[in-house]
Design a protein around this motif. Sequence first.
Motif, PDB file in Angstrom:
ATOM      1  N   ASN A 118      -4.301  -3.304  -2.998  1.00  0.00           N
ATOM      2  CA  ASN A 118      -5.198  -2.731  -1.992  1.00  0.00           C
ATOM      3  C   ASN A 118      -6.448  -2.115  -2.611  1.00  0.00           C
ATOM      4  O   ASN A 118      -7.439  -1.875  -1.915  1.00  0.00           O
ATOM      5  N   THR A 151      -7.718   0.472   1.006  1.00  0.00           N
ATOM      6  CA  THR A 151      -7.139  -0.619   1.799  1.00  0.00           C
ATOM      7  C   THR A 151      -8.140  -1.115   2.824  1.00  0.00           C
ATOM      8  O   THR A 151      -8.291  -2.326   3.047  1.00  0.00           O
ATOM      9  N   VAL A 156       0.835  -1.197   0.000  1.00  0.00           N
ATOM     10  CA  VAL A 156       0.000   0.000   0.000  1.00  0.00           C
ATOM     11  C   VAL A 156       0.872   1.249   0.000  1.00  0.00           C
ATOM     12  O   VAL A 156       1.981   1.263   0.555  1.00  0.00           O
ATOM     13  N   VAL A 192       0.015  -6.249   5.530  1.00  0.00           N
ATOM     14  CA  VAL A 192      -0.045  -4.984   4.824  1.00  0.00           C
ATOM     15  C   VAL A 192       1.342  -4.361   4.893  1.00  0.00           C
ATOM     16  O   VAL A 192       1.891  -4.139   5.988  1.00  0.00           O
TER      17      VAL A 192
END
Length: 698
Positions: free
Chosen positions: A158, A87, A80, A107
């Motif tokens: 994302n 996201t 991301v 993430v």
Amino acid sequence: MSMSWADVRFMLERMRGLVRRGLASLRTRGLGPTWARVRRQFARRVLPASAPLHVPAAAPFAPFAVPANDAPRASIVIPVYNQAAYTLACLRALAEYPPAATCEILVVDDGSSDETGEWMPQIAGLRYHRRPANGGFIAACNDGAALANGAHLVFLNNDTVPQPGWLDALLDTFGAHPDAGLVGAQLIYPDGRLQEAGGVVFDDGSAWNYGRFDSPDDPRYASLRDAAYCSGAAVAVPTPLFRELGGFDTRYAPAYYEDTDLAFAVRARGLRVLYQPASRVVHLEGITSGTDTASGTKAYQVRNRGVFAEKWREALARQPRAGTVPTAGSVVRPRRQILVVDAETPRPLHDSASLRLVNLMRMLVEDGAHVVFLPADLHHAGDDTARLRRHGIEAWHAPFAARASAWLREHGHRFDVVMLSRHYVAAEFLPLVRRFAPQAKVVFDTVDLHFLRERRGAELAGDAGLERAAERTRDRELTLIRQADATLVVSPVERDMLAGLLPDACVEVVANLHEVADSGLPFGQRHDLVFVGGFRHPPNVDAVRWFGGEVFPLIRARQPGIRFHCIGMAPTAEVLALQSQPGIVVHGHVAELEPYMAGARIALAPLRFGAGVKGKVNLSMAHGQPVVATSCAIEGMHLTDGHDVLVADDAAGFAEAVLRLYADAALWQRLADNGRENITRHFSMDAARDTVRRVFLH
């Protein structure tokens, strides 16, 4: 579009065939079952509605939990850079419909300056890793892969909304196809249109999102298929393989062409790159990098095409020429393309002919062919159509195939081989195939010799009209055998018969195809008798009526506790009436046969007429369940009375055989073991493989 003489012949032959089969059905089945067949034949073709796309409801951020596991099967890596709201939607989708497979979610924050750093640590179960500086998509993905604990890496953008079941479909593909090295999802726009069904790469390194803007339900995009590459927005790869390959190649940093490069690297290792349409992911294309290739990160797409073309110059020489438009036929080249046409989509849980056909198509796929299936009724058959697609078979139906003639006009040039199953289907389609696929080898699959079955039924009934109808069927079948390039029969008995009638015809035996199953419960834990067979097939109706009326009372008189389980689709009124007798249970169709294969002590095949080999006998023997049968039921099946089956043709003898086997554990075990060996030797997929290769692949 103008109508050709082939179109006219097709329609006339179809009408004649429907009339002939309708009259024959009236004589053998009666008015009620015949009317049911007519209604099924002309039922409105309705395409099953696709599941609505799931989109998490927009709401202010509040802490929640995502799936997590200390020993995950998959590590979902989400790189991301800002875009925290997207996201969040992606993670909420993962939380709302957690996969069956264990997973962890990582993430990897590539230096975001928005709410990402505030929100992510508040999501329970999430592994949040913040990179010290922005390095781009490739760097973030490679960092995530280094931190992952899962057996498979799943890279997920994302700006996606994964749909329920998406991850399990990706991972299950590796189990079903051990030679898979990378599996990609079907990408869908938020409005429901298709974004990508796997990618095409041309000889100059340029690429094409196959299926863009079309319907995701179009048969061209609805089956498992090899692809040149799959977009990195949602792909899975075994973790050890990804690490052995060195991760995403950093020469493409910060982004673009790294997913295409990975696919080529996987294929260079001798593994397959597969597109899996059962894994559906909504992708908001261009959210992170935009769509303008003249500026920003997106500009690297243009630069990296040259980098990619230089690295893979040799492999690209085998790709399609730049500027050509990908088609259903071109995207699977150079694989041999085989069209299979049958009356309707096979239902392997319902009848042995369907199981044989599905396993035959599976064999062809396993041997590297691309198989296309077209049902003559053009119906979408629900789970049965989906089953074919999971095997990598391109299964068509209306409205995408509106008319057989128009479909063959468009697609006929694709095929190296066309197989037409059953004489009435072959009679309709053969002129169309010769006109629109003149290059194709035509294989006529008799399924069984219909005229032989009809003649025996007529003799048993003493019906002169049925005997004349059987002779007309004989003439049609022999004519088709002469016209085809090769003919398939299911038993040596039928092959030898045709050798006498048509000595110059090319006739090959492809019998029923089965996989040996678990042997089920031991003798002492099994009870009762079982018959399996669909009741749209007249020999099965006659068999059950004869057994229930004449044989079972003799058995029940000596063993009052025995029950007879009668299983099969569409039981007739005569069959249902047998339930008035103590001990007879008519189940109709059952969703799961396994309990009856594993738990019933003896299987029965009391057929008094028919042709071909009997799937019910194969099915039970493949499960280690001994069979008592008539001579007709074991014709051409390489079986010997007392060795792998018990055989009797009169009521008293049949009852005696059942009672003897029911009480003798040693005999039961010997027949069970030898029956399984018979399946392996004569009716397994391996037993048929050489013949199938000779007919279809050479």
